[in-house]
Design a protein around this motif. Structure first.
Motif, short mmCIF file in Angstrom:
data_model
loop_
_atom_site.label_atom_id
_atom_site.label_comp_id
_atom_site.label_asym_id
_atom_site.label_seq_id
_atom_site.Cartn_x
_atom_site.Cartn_y
_atom_site.Cartn_z
N SER A 129 -10.88 -0.10 6.40
CA SER A 129 -9.70 0.82 6.46
C SER A 129 -8.14 0.34 6.54
CB SER A 129 -9.91 1.56 7.51
OG SER A 129 -10.04 1.09 8.78
N TYR A 142 0.83 -1.22 0.00
CA TYR A 142 0.00 -0.07 -0.04
C TYR A 142 1.00 1.23 -0.11
CZ TYR A 142 -4.09 -2.95 1.13
OH TYR A 142 -5.21 -3.72 1.02
N VAL A 185 -8.40 8.33 -5.52
CA VAL A 185 -9.54 8.16 -4.68
C VAL A 185 -9.99 9.48 -3.97
CG1 VAL A 185 -10.22 7.03 -2.62
CG2 VAL A 185 -9.40 5.70 -4.33
N ILE A 186 -9.03 9.91 -3.48
CA ILE A 186 -9.04 11.20 -2.81
C ILE A 186 -9.83 12.44 -3.82
CG2 ILE A 186 -7.90 13.20 -1.64
CD1 ILE A 186 -7.96 10.85 0.11
N ILE A 195 0.21 2.24 -5.45
CA ILE A 195 -1.05 2.34 -4.72
C ILE A 195 -1.11 3.74 -4.12
CG2 ILE A 195 -2.24 1.28 -2.68
CD1 ILE A 195 -2.03 -0.19 -5.16
N VAL A 196 -0.19 4.41 -4.16
CA VAL A 196 -0.10 5.81 -3.53
C VAL A 196 -0.94 6.72 -4.54
CG1 VAL A 196 1.47 7.85 -3.00
CG2 VAL A 196 1.95 5.76 -1.91
N LEU A 236 -5.37 5.30 3.77
CA LEU A 236 -6.41 6.18 3.14
C LEU A 236 -6.92 7.05 4.11
CD1 LEU A 236 -7.99 7.03 0.73
CD2 LEU A 236 -9.81 5.03 0.97
N ASP A 280 -14.60 4.88 6.04
CA ASP A 280 -13.82 4.05 5.16
C ASP A 280 -14.01 2.79 5.52
OD1 ASP A 280 -11.75 3.20 3.85
OD2 ASP A 280 -10.11 3.98 4.86
N ARG A 339 -4.55 6.10 -4.45
CA ARG A 339 -5.09 6.60 -3.41
C ARG A 339 -5.43 8.04 -3.58
NH1 ARG A 339 -1.92 3.90 0.24
NH2 ARG A 339 -0.30 5.52 0.57
N ASP A 378 -4.90 10.17 4.80
CA ASP A 378 -5.01 10.98 3.72
C ASP A 378 -6.27 11.71 3.66
OD1 ASP A 378 -2.41 10.01 3.05
OD2 ASP A 378 -3.15 8.87 1.11
N THR A 418 -12.58 0.39 -0.46
CA THR A 418 -11.58 -0.11 -1.54
C THR A 418 -10.91 -1.43 -1.21
OG1 THR A 418 -9.40 0.79 -0.22
CG2 THR A 418 -10.51 2.13 -1.70
#
Length: 260
Positions: free
Chosen positions: A48, A19, A31-32, A24-25, A53, A45, A28, A56, A113
């Motif tokens: 989680s 992650y 997603v944000i 994956i960063v 996430l 979340d 994310r 963030d 996620t």
């Protein structure tokens, strides 16, 4: 039958490392962006995990906002609490995506996620997602289609047996193909679908597929006729491809934006 992935210390470590890879960063970050977060929002979340996430999200909703992370694994909850110890607007608790411990219409935004591949009933899980999201609220769902990983191999037969065994880790193999229908059945509106492919042409600890291979190799042992020797040979074959400059991995994840 799916037997489920056991989040022991070894798997949890590999997941936390995966992650934190650039693959994956970056996901994310998408997603944000899709959540369109604002100060003061209350966010849930679901699943989680190690809390990356949630952390963030907390940085985009200000001190008047809040993030609640739920996960079924005790060690994930503990890792997430440690990671977010300094984030006063983040809390974690144990919970099941099939029966969320919150009242109706509790959250402005809900995100999930890599969760719905594990649930026993996709439609029922989406009803829970919709139940806790307030009218007018926004949601994001990300899941992987595990039916179609592309992975070069020194021994194709060995790889295929291991990947077939890996499919036993989830109850829902091709979630993205079924999500649009489940979203509609939950009376949510689907506003956008986006592919989030992960492609690696190098095999090292900076890439998602490096850590994924460790998890899969461990899980596959004693399933589908896979032995410890087979798993070791598969990993050694991947290493040999890397040395020859022939390593290749690609899989598609999909992001669904919804509103209520």
């Amino acid at each position: 039958m799916a037997e489920g992935l056991k989040f022991n210390d070894e798997v949890s470590h590999a997941l936390k490392m995966a992650y934190q890879t650039p693959d994956i960063v970056s996901a994310r970050g998408q997603v944000i962006a899709s959540l369109k977060l604002q100060n003061g929002l209350k966010v849930l979340d679901i699943g989680s995990g190690p809390g990356l996430l949630a952390k963030d999200i907390s940085q985009h909703i200000g001190p008047t906002g809040s993030v609640v992370g739920v996960d079924m694994a005790d060690n994930m909850i503990e890792s997430a609490k440690q990671l977010c110890a300094d984030a006063v607007n983040v809390t974690f608790e144990q919970g099941d995506a099939m029966s969320l411990p919150f009242a109706d219409n509790s959250f402005d935004s809900v995100v999930s996620t890599q969760v719905y591949e594990y649930v026993p009933d996709l439609n029922a899980a989406l009803l829970e997602f919709a139940r806790v999201l307030r009218p007018g609220g926004r949601g994001v769902i990300v899941d992987t289609d595990w039916a179609f990983p592309y992975w070069n191999a020194a021994d194709v037969d060995c790889r295929d047996r291991i990947i077939h065994a890996w499919k036993q880790h989830c109850a829902q193999e091709s979630v993205p193909m079924r999500l649009a229908g489940a979203i509609k059945s939950a009376s949510l509106q689907l506003s956008k679908v986006e592919a989030l492919p992960i492609m690696n042409i190098e095999y090292n600890d900076k890439n998602f597929s490096y850590w994924l291979s460790k998890i899969i190799a461990s899980f596959a042992i004693d399933r589908n006729g896979v032995t410890n020797k087979d798993s070791e040979a598969w990993l050694a074959g991947i290493e040999s491809l890397e040395k020859k400059g022939e390593y290749f991995f690609c899989i598609n994840r999909y992001l669904f934006e919804v509103t209520k």
